[in-house]
Design an enzyme around this catalytic site. Sequence first.
Site, PDB file in Angstrom:
ATOM      1  N   SER A 131      -0.911   3.710   0.180  1.00 35.94           N
ATOM      2  CA  SER A 131      -1.466   4.892  -0.464  1.00 35.94           C
ATOM      3  C   SER A 131      -0.946   5.065  -1.881  1.00 35.94           C
ATOM      4  CB  SER A 131      -1.121   6.112   0.386  1.00 35.94           C
ATOM      5  OG  SER A 131      -0.751   7.193  -0.416  1.00 35.94           O
ATOM      6  N   LYS A 132      -1.685   5.851  -2.654  1.00 37.73           N
ATOM      7  CA  LYS A 132      -1.277   6.132  -4.018  1.00 37.73           C
ATOM      8  C   LYS A 132      -0.217   7.226  -4.051  1.00 37.73           C
ATOM      9  CE  LYS A 132      -5.195   4.791  -6.927  1.00 37.73           C
ATOM     10  NZ  LYS A 132      -5.138   3.463  -6.394  1.00 37.73           N
ATOM     11  N   ARG A 133      -0.073   7.977  -2.970  1.00 34.18           N
ATOM     12  CA  ARG A 133       0.842   9.116  -3.008  1.00 34.18           C
ATOM     13  C   ARG A 133       2.101   8.946  -2.172  1.00 34.18           C
ATOM     14  NH1 ARG A 133      -1.752  12.701  -5.861  1.00 34.18           N
ATOM     15  NH2 ARG A 133      -3.993  12.404  -5.966  1.00 34.18           N
TER      16      ARG A 133
END
Length: 502
Positions: free
Chosen positions: A257-259
């Site tokens: 994920s990007k987060r």
Amino acid sequence: MTDRPVRVRFAPSPTGYLHIGGARSALFNWLYARGHGGRFILRIEDTDRKRYIDDSMPDILAGLRWLGLQWDEGPEVGGDHGPYFQSERLPIYTRWADWLVDNGHAYRCYCTEERLAALREQQVANKEQSGYDRHCRYLTTEQRAEREAAGDSYVVRFAIDPIDGSTTFHDAIRGEITVEHSLLQDAVLLKSDGWPTYHLAAVVDDHLMEISHIMRSDEWLPSAPLGVLLYAAFGWEPPVWAHLPVILNPNGKGKMSKRYTLNEDGTSVPVHLRDYIADGYISEAMVNFLANIGWSIDGSREVFTPEEAMAAFSIDGINPSPAAFPYDKLVWLDGVYIRELDDEDLYRRLLPFVARGVGMSEAEMAARPELRPAVPLIKERIKTLADATPMLGFLFVDGPIEYDDPAALIGKKMTATDSIVALDAALAALPEVDPWTHDTIEACLRSLPESTGLKLRSLLTPVRVAVTGSNVSPPLFETLEILGRERTMERLAVARDILRNH
Ligand code: GLU
Ligand code: ZN
């Protein structure tokens, strides 16, 4: 293969902090440049003004520098292919967009937001494939002149040609890729405000910056056919394309994920490089770790230097299948690298961490005598720089320390009275120790079992807990030497009084 000079680039958008996957892309490009006598170019793709985040650019530059991936051309260092910020290159993009229009590869689209919205609605209602219907591609010369005379705003769209053809290109990692043009859109190249889209800006820059190999994340693979067609429309020599396999979550399921993401045991794993820096990972371990994701130096060896990696790195050697993020390997590697540091180097790296951990400034910590001699005591026991604080915090408390649980002052199979006897014996004997060194302290404490009737282990437990606050500590005699006689005596007395009133 081209035999052009190797020029590769990392082209982040300042829309967030440097992601661990971005750091790996940058590393692969850097390794390739360094291994082939090439140049590593940093270009900032800051054309998406809505997603622009102020502090992301400094974060990206600092992250690359922390990894040691110094760029040869780009922000702060300049170069003769600049500017290296896309926001400073707008006239260049307009010029090449006009060139495409003049040469029949692109056209002005005057469609209003309203028309495009109505079109979308209709496509949804009819369950048709959504997308632009190429309305303006087929305007007559008169219709066009009318729009221009009225001063209507427009975007520039690429004219996919032929619309029922297909494009085949070679990706150095994935091999031959063919895409039917029916799946492609007449994509917007230049927006009505004069800003380019990614498609146009990246191709124009990659060409003008003489990029020989485009090594970028797999998520850009869908844009590649358009890039290939743009290079062809311009008549420019295309680069070698290489799309790096995505990194999966540590459990191997789903794209990282990007987060945030989770380790297999459910603990959270950072995705931004800055969080690894803050958690006390050291850069040498991180570089080695990132190089091992989707690439391998010889199929088995896991520890190697950047120099060895650059000599061995090749695009052919990149594994096309996605790799799970091996977080536990990083923790292991970091310990390996920490143990290889010399004590003074480790001291310098630990200083800011321990200072922050105990609430001191770096200058205050540098003025304290305790940290330097404590480094060899914990070197084998820490996996990250941050691990040092809980092990050494007690050295930087000047008054008495707090005991969460006074019962811990009583060792296994001991009574409170035994512990009081042990502490009293140490309190009586330690003032005689001279000079105050770990050897003399050890000799003194080893002589006590006889007079107290306690085993050495039982005797040392209350002493250790009294002085460090915990029954796990660095080696005790060395610890007492560093702590000094005065604080040792004070803590033993406080602990003894606590037990008496217990
Ligand atoms: N600006 C793009 C990004 O942030 C880079 C795409 C590319 O490397 O071509 O991911
Ligand atoms: Zn249109």
